[in-house]
Motif scaffolding. Structure first.
Motif, PDB file in Angstrom:
ATOM      1  N   LEU A   1       0.832  -1.216   0.000  1.00 20.31           N
ATOM      2  CA  LEU A   1       0.000   0.000   0.000  1.00 20.31           C
ATOM      3  C   LEU A   1       0.863   1.261   0.000  1.00 20.31           C
ATOM      4  CD1 LEU A   1      -2.778  -1.141   2.494  1.00 20.31           C
ATOM      5  CD2 LEU A   1      -2.973  -0.912   0.004  1.00 20.31           C
ATOM      6  N   MET A   2       1.993   1.234   0.702  1.00 24.44           N
ATOM      7  CA  MET A   2       2.893   2.386   0.681  1.00 24.44           C
ATOM      8  C   MET A   2       3.554   2.537  -0.686  1.00 24.44           C
ATOM      9  SD  MET A   2       4.610   2.712   4.492  1.00 24.44           S
ATOM     10  CE  MET A   2       4.863   0.981   4.912  1.00 24.44           C
ATOM     11  N   CYS A   3       3.878   1.410  -1.314  1.00 25.85           N
ATOM     12  CA  CYS A   3       4.390   1.475  -2.693  1.00 25.85           C
ATOM     13  C   CYS A   3       3.346   2.104  -3.608  1.00 25.85           C
ATOM     14  CB  CYS A   3       4.745   0.080  -3.190  1.00 25.85           C
ATOM     15  SG  CYS A   3       6.237  -0.619  -2.453  1.00 25.85           S
ATOM     16  N   LEU A   4       2.075   1.756  -3.398  1.00 26.05           N
ATOM     17  CA  LEU A   4       1.008   2.320  -4.217  1.00 26.05           C
ATOM     18  C   LEU A   4       0.921   3.836  -4.019  1.00 26.05           C
ATOM     19  CD1 LEU A   4      -1.258   1.645  -6.217  1.00 26.05           C
ATOM     20  CD2 LEU A   4      -2.789   1.334  -4.258  1.00 26.05           C
ATOM     21  N   ASP A   5       1.113   4.313  -2.794  1.00 26.17           N
ATOM     22  CA  ASP A   5       1.151   5.763  -2.569  1.00 26.17           C
ATOM     23  C   ASP A   5       2.232   6.405  -3.434  1.00 26.17           C
ATOM     24  OD1 ASP A   5      -0.894   5.815  -0.677  1.00 26.17           O
ATOM     25  OD2 ASP A   5       0.466   5.595   1.027  1.00 26.17           O
ATOM     26  N   ILE A   6       3.355   5.730  -3.549  1.00 23.00           N
ATOM     27  CA  ILE A   6       4.453   6.248  -4.369  1.00 23.00           C
ATOM     28  C   ILE A   6       4.074   6.227  -5.845  1.00 23.00           C
ATOM     29  CG2 ILE A   6       6.815   5.748  -5.144  1.00 23.00           C
ATOM     30  CD1 ILE A   6       7.358   4.758  -2.245  1.00 23.00           C
ATOM     31  N   PHE A   7       3.508   5.117  -6.294  1.00 22.58           N
ATOM     32  CA  PHE A   7       3.138   4.998  -7.712  1.00 22.58           C
ATOM     33  C   PHE A   7       2.110   6.053  -8.116  1.00 22.58           C
ATOM     34  CE2 PHE A   7       3.871   0.152  -7.190  1.00 22.58           C
ATOM     35  CZ  PHE A   7       5.241   0.330  -7.316  1.00 22.58           C
ATOM     36  N   LEU A   8       1.208   6.391  -7.206  1.00 23.15           N
ATOM     37  CA  LEU A   8       0.091   7.282  -7.530  1.00 23.15           C
ATOM     38  C   LEU A   8       0.368   8.740  -7.163  1.00 23.15           C
ATOM     39  CD1 LEU A   8      -2.962   5.069  -6.463  1.00 23.15           C
ATOM     40  CD2 LEU A   8      -1.984   5.371  -8.744  1.00 23.15           C
ATOM     41  N   ARG A   9       1.599   9.069  -6.870  1.00 16.29           N
ATOM     42  CA  ARG A   9       1.924  10.456  -6.516  1.00 16.29           C
ATOM     43  C   ARG A   9       1.433  11.423  -7.597  1.00 16.29           C
ATOM     44  NH1 ARG A   9       6.786  13.841  -7.206  1.00 16.29           N
ATOM     45  NH2 ARG A   9       7.744  12.130  -8.372  1.00 16.29           N
ATOM     46  N   GLY A  10       0.625  12.399  -7.181  1.00 12.55           N
ATOM     47  CA  GLY A  10       0.116  13.402  -8.109  1.00 12.55           C
ATOM     48  C   GLY A  10      -1.039  12.935  -8.961  1.00 12.55           C
ATOM     49  N   ARG A  11      -1.550  11.731  -8.702  1.00 17.32           N
ATOM     50  CA  ARG A  11      -2.656  11.190  -9.495  1.00 17.32           C
ATOM     51  C   ARG A  11      -3.869  10.932  -8.594  1.00 17.32           C
ATOM     52  NH1 ARG A  11       2.060   9.045 -11.669  1.00 17.32           N
ATOM     53  NH2 ARG A  11       2.217   9.136 -13.943  1.00 17.32           N
ATOM     54  N   THR A  12      -5.053  11.010  -9.180  1.00 20.36           N
ATOM     55  CA  THR A  12      -6.290  10.742  -8.442  1.00 20.36           C
ATOM     56  C   THR A  12      -7.141   9.757  -9.240  1.00 20.36           C
ATOM     57  OG1 THR A  12      -6.220  13.019  -7.596  1.00 20.36           O
ATOM     58  CG2 THR A  12      -8.260  11.781  -7.267  1.00 20.36           C
ATOM     59  N   PRO A  13      -6.920   8.459  -9.049  1.00 23.02           N
ATOM     60  CA  PRO A  13      -7.720   7.470  -9.779  1.00 23.02           C
ATOM     61  C   PRO A  13      -9.148   7.427  -9.253  1.00 23.02           C
ATOM     62  CG  PRO A  13      -6.350   6.387  -8.151  1.00 23.02           C
ATOM     63  CD  PRO A  13      -5.958   7.841  -8.125  1.00 23.02           C
ATOM     64  N   SER A  14     -10.027   6.780  -9.999  1.00 25.31           N
ATOM     65  CA  SER A  14     -11.399   6.607  -9.525  1.00 25.31           C
ATOM     66  C   SER A  14     -11.396   5.715  -8.288  1.00 25.31           C
ATOM     67  CB  SER A  14     -12.247   5.952 -10.614  1.00 25.31           C
ATOM     68  OG  SER A  14     -11.854   4.601 -10.809  1.00 25.31           O
ATOM     69  N   GLU A  15     -12.467   5.808  -7.503  1.00 25.25           N
ATOM     70  CA  GLU A  15     -12.570   4.989  -6.293  1.00 25.25           C
ATOM     71  C   GLU A  15     -12.498   3.503  -6.640  1.00 25.25           C
ATOM     72  OE1 GLU A  15     -15.698   4.166  -2.607  1.00 25.25           O
ATOM     73  OE2 GLU A  15     -15.948   5.922  -3.897  1.00 25.25           O
ATOM     74  N   HIS A  16     -13.125   3.124  -7.745  1.00 29.62           N
ATOM     75  CA  HIS A  16     -13.112   1.719  -8.170  1.00 29.62           C
ATOM     76  C   HIS A  16     -11.703   1.262  -8.500  1.00 29.62           C
ATOM     77  CE1 HIS A  16     -13.336  -1.521 -11.191  1.00 29.62           C
ATOM     78  NE2 HIS A  16     -14.374  -1.951 -10.471  1.00 29.62           N
ATOM     79  N   ASP A  17     -10.987   2.068  -9.281  1.00 26.72           N
ATOM     80  CA  ASP A  17      -9.628   1.690  -9.667  1.00 26.72           C
ATOM     81  C   ASP A  17      -8.698   1.676  -8.458  1.00 26.72           C
ATOM     82  OD1 ASP A  17     -10.462   1.388 -12.235  1.00 26.72           O
ATOM     83  OD2 ASP A  17      -9.406   3.131 -13.052  1.00 26.72           O
ATOM     84  N   ARG A  18      -8.859   2.656  -7.592  1.00 23.47           N
ATOM     85  CA  ARG A  18      -8.023   2.712  -6.398  1.00 23.47           C
ATOM     86  C   ARG A  18      -8.220   1.460  -5.554  1.00 23.47           C
ATOM     87  NH1 ARG A  18      -4.199   6.436  -3.708  1.00 23.47           N
ATOM     88  NH2 ARG A  18      -3.696   5.185  -1.898  1.00 23.47           N
ATOM     89  N   ARG A  19      -9.450   1.040  -5.370  1.00 21.00           N
ATOM     90  CA  ARG A  19      -9.733  -0.152  -4.568  1.00 21.00           C
ATOM     91  C   ARG A  19      -9.124  -1.394  -5.214  1.00 21.00           C
ATOM     92  NH1 ARG A  19     -14.521   1.054  -3.598  1.00 21.00           N
ATOM     93  NH2 ARG A  19     -15.537  -0.021  -5.334  1.00 21.00           N
TER      94      ARG A  19
END
Length: 282
Positions: free
Chosen positions: A144-162
Motif C-alpha cells: 500500500l505504501m508502494c502504491l502511494d508512491i506509484f500514484l503520486r500526483g494522481r487521483t484514480p477513480s474509487e473503483h480503480d483505487r480499490r
C-alpha cells in the motif's frame, strides 16, 4: 545552507538508501530498475527504512548487544518524526522523509508495519489469525505504501483505487509467503520462529504455494491500472517471485530445510526482460 548544497545532500541520501537494497535484495533491486527514475528513488528510500527495521529484529541489534525491542521503539519514533523536518544527519531517514512528504505515505501503514516487526521481537509461534495480522503489517502495508508512491500526483477513480489496493496487498502477501518458505531454516534454527503453526510438510507446502499463485494472479489483474511509470517494475517483481514460487513448489521439504531457493542472475534478467516486453505490448 543554499539550495544547491541541500540538493546535493538529497542526492547523497538517495544514493545511501539505494545501496541498502543493492546489498540485501538482488531480485527486488533488479525489479526496481524497470521503474522510472523518480519512482525508483522513492521505492528504494522506502525499502531502506523497512530493511533497517528488519535487521533490528532479525539479529543485528542482538549481536551488537543492544535490546531489539528498545532499538525498534526508538527507530519507529525516528521514522514517524522524520517527515516533519527537512534535514537529517542520518541519510536514510533524510531520504525517507523526502519520499514521505512527496508521496503522502499513510502513517497508519507505517505503524502497522512496526507493530508486526514488534511481534518478531517476542512472538515465536503463530496461529492462523496471528499470521494474517502479521502479514498485513509486515507485507501488505508495504504494498500500500508502494502504491502511494506509484500514484503520486494522481487521483484514480474509487473503483480503480480499490482494485489497485487489493492487488498491492495480494502482491505483498505473496512476497512475504515466498520469503517465509525461502527462509525456513534461518527462521526456525537461528531465530526460533514458526510462522505456520505446524511443521512444514508436503500438504502445507502445496497449500501455501497455491495461495501464493492465487495472490500473484490477483495482483496481475491490477497491474494494467497502474501508471505507466510503475507497471514495468511491478510486473518484473511479480515475474521474479512467481518463478521463486514455482521453484519452491517443485522442491522437496527437505531441500527447503537445507538451502535457500534462488533464481540464477541470468534467469532473473530474462524474466525481467520478458515482463517488460509483455507490459509494453499489452
Amino acid at each position: 545552507m543554499n539550495d544547491s548544497t541541500l540538493s546535493r545532500y538529497d542526492r547523497t541520501a538517495d544514493a545511501a538508501a539505494a545501496q541498502v537494497i543493492r546489498c540485501y535484495s538482488t531480485s527486488f533491486s533488479m525489479a526496481t530498475r524497470a521503474l522510472d527514475r523518480a519512482t525508483r528513488r522513492d521505492i528504494r528510500n522506502l525499502y531502506a527504512v523497512v530493511r533497517i527495521a528488519d535487521e533490528i529484529v532479525d539479529g543485528a541489534a542482538a549481536q551488537a548487544n543492544e535490546c531489539p525491542e528498545t532499538a525498534l521503539d526508538a527507530y519507529e519514533e525516528l521514522v514517524l518524526h522524520a517527515p516533519h523536518h527537512r534535514f537529517h544527519t542520518d541519510p536514510v531517514l533524510h531520504a525517507w522523509a523526502n519520499t514521505h512528504r512527496r508521496c503522502g505515505i499513510n502513517n497508519d501503514h507505517v505503524r502497522a508495519f512496526f507493530a508486526s516487526m514488534r511481534r518478531d521481537t517476542a512472538q515465536l509461534h503463530y496461529t492462523e489469525r496471528d499470521l494474517r495480522d502479521y502479514i498485513y503489517g509486515s507485507a501488505e502495508v508495504i504494498g500500500l505504501m508502494c502504491l502511494d508512491i506509484f500514484l503520486r500526483g494522481r487521483t484514480p477513480s474509487e473503483h480503480d483505487r480499490r482494485a489497485m489496493e487489493d492487488g498491492a496487498r495480494a502482491l505483498g502477501s505473496a512476497f512475504q509467503k515466498v520469503n517465509f518458505l525461502r527462509d525456513l531454516t534461518e527462521d526456525r534454527q537461528a531465530l526460533g520462529r514458526s510462522y505456520f503453526g505446524a511443521p512444514l510438510d508436503d500438504d502445507l507446502k502445496r497449500t501455501l504455494t497455491r495461495q501464493i499463485t492465487r495472490e500473484l494472479d490477483l495482483a496481475c489483474t491490477a497491474i494494467p491500472l497502474l501508471p505507466a511509470s510503475a507497471r514495468r517494475g511491478v510486473a518484473a517483481a511479480e515475474a521474479l517471485f512467481r518463478e521463486l514460487n514455482e521453484r519452491i513448489a517443485q522442491a522437496s521439504v527437505e531441500e527447503l530445510s537445507t538451502r535457500r531457493i534462488s533464481v540464477p542472475n541470468h534467469r532473473k534478467l530474462w524474466l525481467t526482460a520478458q515482463a517488460i516486453r509483455k507490459v509494453k505490448n499489452a
